[in-house]
Scaffold this motif. Sequence first.
Motif, PDB file in Angstrom:
ATOM      1  N   ALA A  73       0.809  -1.223   0.000  1.00 51.39           N
ATOM      2  CA  ALA A  73       0.000   0.000   0.000  1.00 51.39           C
ATOM      3  C   ALA A  73       0.836   1.264   0.000  1.00 51.39           C
ATOM      4  CB  ALA A  73      -0.928  -0.001   1.218  1.00 51.39           C
ATOM      5  N   ARG A 110      -3.814   4.968  -1.022  1.00 48.54           N
ATOM      6  CA  ARG A 110      -2.440   4.616  -0.725  1.00 48.54           C
ATOM      7  C   ARG A 110      -2.019   5.209   0.613  1.00 48.54           C
ATOM      8  NH1 ARG A 110      -0.771   0.715  -3.565  1.00 48.54           N
ATOM      9  NH2 ARG A 110       1.392   1.409  -3.578  1.00 48.54           N
ATOM     10  N   THR A 153       2.380   7.041  -2.149  1.00 50.98           N
ATOM     11  CA  THR A 153       1.112   7.729  -2.374  1.00 50.98           C
ATOM     12  C   THR A 153       0.885   8.074  -3.837  1.00 50.98           C
ATOM     13  OG1 THR A 153       2.223   9.790  -1.773  1.00 50.98           O
ATOM     14  CG2 THR A 153       0.956   8.684  -0.057  1.00 50.98           C
TER      15      THR A 153
END
Length: 849
Positions: A253, A586, A256
């Motif tokens: 994850a 994210r 960004t």
Amino acid sequence: MNKHFFLLSFLTLLSINTAFAQRGGGPPGGGGDGNGRPSRSSEQTQTLNLDGDAPKGNSKIKGFVIDSAVTIAVEYANVALINETNNKVVDGAMADENGKFEFSKIAPGIYTLKASFIGYTDQLVEKIKIKKGDDIDLGTIKLAISSKVLDEVTVTGLKSIIEEKVDRLIYNAENDLTSKGGDGADVLRKVPMLSVDLDGNVSLRGSSNIKVLINNRPSTIVASSVADALKMIPADLIKSVEVITSPSAKYDAEGTSGIINIITKKSTIQGFNLSLNSGVGVRGSNLGLNGNLRIGKVGFSLGGFGRSFYNKASNTLDQTTYVGDNIFRTNQTGDSKDFGMFGRYNLGMDVELSKTEFLNASVSFGTRNFNKDQDILISSFSNSNLISEQNRLVETINKSNNVDVNLDYIKIFKPSHEWSISTQYSQNNLTNDFDAEIYSAATELTTGQQNINGNINKEITLQTDYMMPIGSKQLFEVGVKGIFREVDSDYQYLFGTLGSLEENASQPSGYLDYNQNIKAAYVSYTLSTKNKWSFKAGVRYEHTTIDAIDNALPLDISSYQNFVPSINISKILNNGLTVKAAYNNRIQRPGLQELNPNYNAANPQDIKIGNPNLTPEVSNNLEFSLSKSIKRSYINLSFFGRQTNNSILQLTSPSDTVAGALITTYENIGKQQVAGLNFFGNIFITQKWSVNGGFDTYYNYLEGQVQTADGFEFASNSGIVIGGRMMSQLSLNKGWGLQAFTGFRGNKVSLQGNDSGMAFYSLGVKKDINEKKGSIGLAFDNFVNGMTRTSTSSSPLFDQKSVNYIYNQNVKLTFSYKLGNMRFVEKKKTKSVNNTDQKGGGESDSGGF
């Protein structure tokens, strides 16, 4: 597999009046596993009847195809059986992985057998007389290397520089002439959507919060500093760069704004080879030696690449701080010399355990030694009165060594149905020290300063993935992963006369022990419809726990969990226009340099210190794009938007202990909003001349809290950022090639100021020698002038302006040569750990674990 593979296969079959589509060396029409490996059937040899009217019988013909030089099997060689009476092809076969082929149901007659494969001269076996019931064994048929065939084909056109996949954009860098002798930063400057500053710091669509992978794997050297890692990777080693702006749930994850995956050149040969790549330049030199060996089902690779460079620069710094009614002003000028040596070395092995099981192991080692010598003159004023003047001679030592060990296993049940286990151990040892000698105007040597900072970054990763097709239009993926990290930073700050440096009471020694464990699981589903719609959706769950001690005091950092959804939708319209839309969520965890509480006062007026209490930032990302291929040309237009909350931003404020000095640290104080577009195109003017380029523009808005005399107050900054790049390459006759490149980046906006833009350009020429076994080239970088970068920042308590002049004109001579006897084979199936959860960009002091 590139276009030359298909073209070569076509040429080898042209003389027998047939051509069939082939991928990865696999059987015609037989499908594959999506990675270039042919599907297996219950029989070892796969055949195809090319003349449906040919009479059938009960006779058989078999044999083996081998390399005449190294006496190993030519896997998946093409074998055709020709009736000499009418010169028609009556049957065709594909040799198996052992070079074995077999024809059955052959009618009586006289035949010629033709064996061929890309890169080899065709071999004929004539006057094969077949009687009813014969079972003929031809034994071994030897194929010889044909450099002529390869040479004739590879000069017919240029490989497409830009490729677009469902979830990524690919920049093919292996034909980049101007980057010869350069490093990874030189390559990434030419990739659409990316910006790389003079220090090698990378940003994607205005955000430095990205994850950088090497061959789908993380590395602790990348995590510690992306800029340093790019210097360690020679440009000659990079095959392609993948930009993933909307990662699926399968990826970690972190990051960004997206993921950058650097693919290096790998062995896809059978036999052995040894290649030398070298370059000598005004500002740097490089040397690389790479060898590969493959015997049957086992392959080995051993490589080493090193680069050294030096450069000169000068800078000025003017800053003013406001403390009550007092105004402190500093004027600073300096000259510096940079010396660097970087290297990366690897040893790899892959084994085909069976037709459906594969094992891959590798060890890579990286080293970095970067020294900067600075001569700085500092003048300090209080209310316009000169209070001190000193000359500082500073040596900054920044070095590291890094090791990555991987062991991966994959089991293939059928095409796209597989299970894998991947493991990795990484360790990076870093040293960030400085020594300063301080001279005053009245005396000779006055005092000395020293900062000793050692860091150890360890990481263990365990991962398993399972993928299964559902029919022919659906794919289900699931996996779990564990990442276990340990960071130790010991630092010491000394002050006094030379020979008797002691601890500074205001800056005592300290340490940071930081342990971070991440447990993750994901599920992903892909659907493709008959009317050319594609859907890929998934969700990822990550649970993070942190156990940290700062100078014997436990830090109270709560564990946190994140659900990270993602969806990608694409549609191919009837006119060939591809439309894509994507959304993902994210997170961005703080990296080692953001966390490290070491007090770095190499420049006493511009001090850097990390913050171990940082928490991750979270972003939401939207993207919409249009792309279309027009003959061999390609254009793409993308619109994107991103909002990041709890943003990790640099915050500068006056020092409480050093008059006139500024301290920069990191805080979770902001919000960032970005909206913009990206356009690029790749146009083939002729078959041998291409031009590609594009531009990026986006609006960047930041807000947060800045320090004032009364505490903290709201602050914001915004601006439009524009950047672009253009490259042209031309393939000429007799092995000559030309390439030119230019690019620029506009002003970069920060919360408290901005950095000025910059431009760069290069020109290269290359000549192939000795039937393309080697090449010699000449490249020029920024040959008219160097680069200048201006940075400004301000708040109610200070104003700062710094200007850096970098004299980076360069002329470099490159040379490469290849030895060995090799041939192309299908690439063995491998899996690898793919950590994408670390902070992968930012300033030169930043990076992830």
